[in-house]
Design a protein around this motif. Structure first.
Motif, mmCIF file in Angstrom:
data_model
loop_
_atom_site.group_PDB
_atom_site.id
_atom_site.type_symbol
_atom_site.label_atom_id
_atom_site.label_comp_id
_atom_site.label_asym_id
_atom_site.label_seq_id
_atom_site.Cartn_x
_atom_site.Cartn_y
_atom_site.Cartn_z
ATOM 1 N N CYS A 121 0.836 -1.193 0.000
ATOM 2 C CA CYS A 121 0.000 0.000 0.000
ATOM 3 C C CYS A 121 0.875 1.248 0.000
ATOM 4 C CB CYS A 121 -0.864 -0.082 1.254
ATOM 5 S SG CYS A 121 -1.659 1.386 1.788
ATOM 6 N N ASP A 122 0.574 2.183 -0.884
ATOM 7 C CA ASP A 122 1.346 3.424 -0.972
ATOM 8 C C ASP A 122 1.342 4.197 0.341
ATOM 9 O OD1 ASP A 122 2.043 2.948 -3.589
ATOM 10 O OD2 ASP A 122 0.452 4.214 -4.426
ATOM 11 N N PHE A 123 0.208 4.184 1.045
ATOM 12 C CA PHE A 123 0.122 4.927 2.300
ATOM 13 C C PHE A 123 1.227 4.498 3.263
ATOM 14 C CE2 PHE A 123 -1.471 5.253 6.687
ATOM 15 C CZ PHE A 123 -1.643 6.631 6.780
ATOM 16 N N PHE A 124 1.378 3.203 3.486
ATOM 17 C CA PHE A 124 2.378 2.731 4.443
ATOM 18 C C PHE A 124 3.794 2.761 3.888
ATOM 19 C CE2 PHE A 124 -1.566 0.901 6.135
ATOM 20 C CZ PHE A 124 -1.502 1.433 7.405
ATOM 21 N N SER A 125 3.934 2.683 2.585
ATOM 22 C CA SER A 125 5.283 2.750 2.015
ATOM 23 C C SER A 125 5.916 4.120 2.259
ATOM 24 C CB SER A 125 5.274 2.409 0.530
ATOM 25 O OG SER A 125 4.597 3.394 -0.214
ATOM 26 N N ARG A 126 5.110 5.151 2.439
ATOM 27 C CA ARG A 126 5.640 6.486 2.754
ATOM 28 C C ARG A 126 6.407 6.500 4.073
ATOM 29 N NH1 ARG A 126 0.786 10.417 2.684
ATOM 30 N NH2 ARG A 126 -0.393 8.546 3.076
ATOM 31 N N PHE A 127 6.109 5.556 4.946
ATOM 32 C CA PHE A 127 6.779 5.459 6.243
ATOM 33 C C PHE A 127 7.963 4.502 6.199
ATOM 34 C CE2 PHE A 127 2.428 6.697 7.010
ATOM 35 C CZ PHE A 127 2.588 7.774 7.865
ATOM 36 N N GLY A 128 8.168 3.859 5.059
ATOM 37 C CA GLY A 128 9.266 2.914 4.925
ATOM 38 C C GLY A 128 8.857 1.464 5.050
ATOM 39 N N PHE A 129 7.547 1.175 5.152
ATOM 40 C CA PHE A 129 7.093 -0.211 5.218
ATOM 41 C C PHE A 129 7.344 -0.873 3.873
ATOM 42 C CE2 PHE A 129 4.708 1.404 8.802
ATOM 43 C CZ PHE A 129 4.612 0.321 9.662
ATOM 44 N N GLU A 130 7.785 -2.122 3.942
ATOM 45 C CA GLU A 130 8.031 -2.921 2.744
ATOM 46 C C GLU A 130 7.318 -4.252 2.895
ATOM 47 O OE1 GLU A 130 12.296 -3.134 2.829
ATOM 48 O OE2 GLU A 130 12.504 -1.247 1.744
ATOM 49 N N GLU A 131 7.071 -4.895 1.781
ATOM 50 C CA GLU A 131 6.383 -6.177 1.810
ATOM 51 C C GLU A 131 7.235 -7.214 2.536
ATOM 52 O OE1 GLU A 131 4.592 -9.136 -1.492
ATOM 53 O OE2 GLU A 131 4.280 -6.975 -1.833
ATOM 54 N N ALA A 132 6.644 -7.836 3.561
ATOM 55 C CA ALA A 132 7.325 -8.907 4.290
ATOM 56 C C ALA A 132 6.906 -10.259 3.724
ATOM 57 C CB ALA A 132 6.994 -8.842 5.782
ATOM 58 N N ASP A 133 5.632 -10.384 3.415
ATOM 59 C CA ASP A 133 5.069 -11.569 2.759
ATOM 60 C C ASP A 133 3.720 -11.146 2.183
ATOM 61 O OD1 ASP A 133 3.101 -11.742 4.823
ATOM 62 O OD2 ASP A 133 4.378 -13.054 6.002
ATOM 63 N N SER A 134 2.907 -12.089 1.771
ATOM 64 C CA SER A 134 1.647 -11.734 1.113
ATOM 65 C C SER A 134 0.641 -11.088 2.061
ATOM 66 C CB SER A 134 1.028 -12.971 0.461
ATOM 67 O OG SER A 134 0.742 -13.940 1.446
#
Length: 135
Positions: free
Chosen positions: A112-125
């Motif tokens: 999700c773009d919203f959380f990627s702004r904080f540096g979140f990255e995909e950990a799994d599905s």
């Protein structure tokens, strides 16, 4: 607590103008967090933002391990969305988690773009992960 229209012209102009607190026993934001009122909750793991005396946003977190936490819920009253309050709540949650020694923050959501702004990255599905580094 029912989610009602509480917007008015006296809304704070900046998200950081909303103070964030641990909720009182009588103001657990079940609906904002998508929780059942029958569900036991740890109020120490919830923070709420209030306008006047009404809860307008909330988040819920839990400790997964010594260093890992999950943001289990995040909600903003519809009248208060698109004003930066959700971002302020996420940043506050990350700060609280970091102050408790957290080094990893998970959130159950698809990429999700919203959380990627904080540096979140995909950990799994199912989860996004944010890795915090000690200063």
């Amino acid at each position: 607590m029912a989610q009602s229209h509480v917007g008015d012209s006296q809304m704070p102009t900046h998200p950081r103008d909303y103070s964030i607190f641990r909720p009182r026993e009588d103001e657990c934001p079940y609906e904002l967090l998508g929780l059942s009122e029958n569900e036991p909750v740890d109020l120490d793991a919830i923070r709420v933002a209030k306008h006047h005396d009404t809860v307008v946003a909330a988040y819920l977190f839990k400790r997964l391990s010594v260093l890992a936490f999950e943001i289990e819920g995040l909600g903003v009253n519809t009248s208060y969305r698109r004003r930066g309050l959700g971002s302020w709540m996420v940043a506050h949650a990350i700060g609280i988690i970091e102050s408790k020694g957290g080094r990893e923050v998970f959130i159950r959501t698809p990429s999700c773009d919203f959380f990627s702004r904080f540096g979140f990255e995909e950990a799994d599905s199912e989860f996004l992960r944010l890795t915090l580094t000690a200063e």
